[in-house]
Design an enzyme around this catalytic site. Structure first.
Site, short mmCIF file in Angstrom:
data_model
loop_
_atom_site.label_atom_id
_atom_site.label_comp_id
_atom_site.label_asym_id
_atom_site.label_seq_id
_atom_site.Cartn_x
_atom_site.Cartn_y
_atom_site.Cartn_z
N GLY A 100 -7.87 -12.23 17.12
CA GLY A 100 -9.06 -12.11 16.62
C GLY A 100 -9.26 -12.78 15.33
N HIS A 138 0.71 -1.24 -0.35
CA HIS A 138 0.08 0.01 -0.04
C HIS A 138 0.93 1.22 -0.11
CE1 HIS A 138 -3.38 -2.75 2.05
NE2 HIS A 138 -3.27 -2.74 0.66
N CYS A 181 2.07 15.27 -12.73
CA CYS A 181 3.38 14.77 -13.40
C CYS A 181 3.92 13.46 -12.76
CB CYS A 181 4.34 15.88 -13.21
SG CYS A 181 4.93 16.15 -11.48
#
EC number: 2.3.1.286
Length: 291
Positions: free
Chosen positions: A262, A135, A146
């Site tokens: 989790g 990312h 540009c």
């Protein structure tokens, strides 16, 4: 009609069994050549909150999307005011035991490559080479016209000069470096353009709703295809940008080990699911695999 990107995921059916034992991870990774896919949960012990954990920022905060950023000047002003402040917290963060453990496993060949969904640069700061930043990274800025890239430190100096009276303080900083600020703090903030072409500047990270560069995705697929196994560290795998590599590994018959506090969206593809804090788990993993 434009839809918002997937920000949350709700498990369906009975949760799959999880363990606090690393025995299966040791067995899976012990042959060497595993690839790591890391997420925000790996950086929480460095003081950077995650998105979806018990104190995750998505419980209070909706991240800026790419569509919002490019569409409206006021949205860019809000983002840059908040990010200008929040980036200082990200820049001060230091690698934790989990990052150092990944670097140690990479050094001895247990890990053959690292893909990270994080934009904080902490893997590199811990000494891990050739990290694929899926990312992007907050320490770079790109011009949308540009395409020139410049260091974030340079933009920081320019924003300080353009906003000498900006004295806001952050109450909370999110994993993307976006700090919580009031509308009053944002209203007078001045955004600066690209020095080369006066175009719009954006952090060199993939916003929610934006696509990862295809060449980067292809590189990640190649790493997964060449790997002996995939180790997922601190990611809920809610967004497809990370989940697709778990699916690819599983389709190729490669073992997938997930260490995360989790459940995750990729649990059904995993060989083993470990529920432990990352720093503790990875330190133990290093000890057992390098003994």
């Amino acid at each position: 009609m434009r839809t918002r990107p997937t920000l949350s995921w709700t498990p369906a059916g009975e949760p799959l069994p999880r363990t606090t034992s690393l025995d299966d991870v040791v067995r899976i990774a012990g042959t060497g050549g595993a690839v790591v896919l890391s997420g925000a949960g790996l950086s929480t012990e460095s003081g950077i909150p995650d998105y979806r954990g018990e104190t995750g920022s998505l419980r209070r905060h909706t991240p800026m999307t790419y569509q919002e950023f490019v569409a409206a000047e006021h949205a860019r002003r809000r983002y840059w005011a908040r990010s200008h402040l929040g980036w200082r917290t990200i820049a001060r963060a230091r690698p934790n035991d989990g990052h150092r453990a990944v670097a140690a496993l990479r050094a001895v060949g247990v890990v053959g490559g690292v893909i990270t969904q994080n934009v904080d640069g902490l893997h590199q700061a811990a000494g891990t080479p050739d990290v694929v930043e899926l990312h992007g990274s907050l320490d770079r800025v790109v011009c949308l016209s540009c395409r020139s890239r410049t260091p974030r430190e340079e933009l920081d100096r320019r924003l300080r000069a353009a906003n000498p009276d900006f004295t806001a303080t952050a109450t909370r900083v999110n994993p993307d470096g976006d700090a919580d600020l009031s509308d009053d703090d944002v209203r007078g903030f001045r955004v600066v353009p690209c020095r080369d072409c006066a175009g719009v500047l954006k952090p060199d990270v993939v916003f929610f709703g934006e696509n990862v560069e295809p060449s980067r995705v292809d590189r990640c697929y190649r790493l997964v295809e060449q790997a002996s196994a995939l180790l997922v560290l601190g990611s809920s795998l809610t967004v497809m940008s990370g989940l697709r590599f778990v699916r690819r590994a599983a389709e190729a018959g490669k073992p997938v080990a997930i260490i995360n506090q989790g459940p995750t969206r990729g649990d059904k593809y995993a060989t083993v699911r470990v529920d432990l804090p990352l720093g503790r788990a990875l330190t133990e993993l290093v000890a057992r695999l390098t003994a």
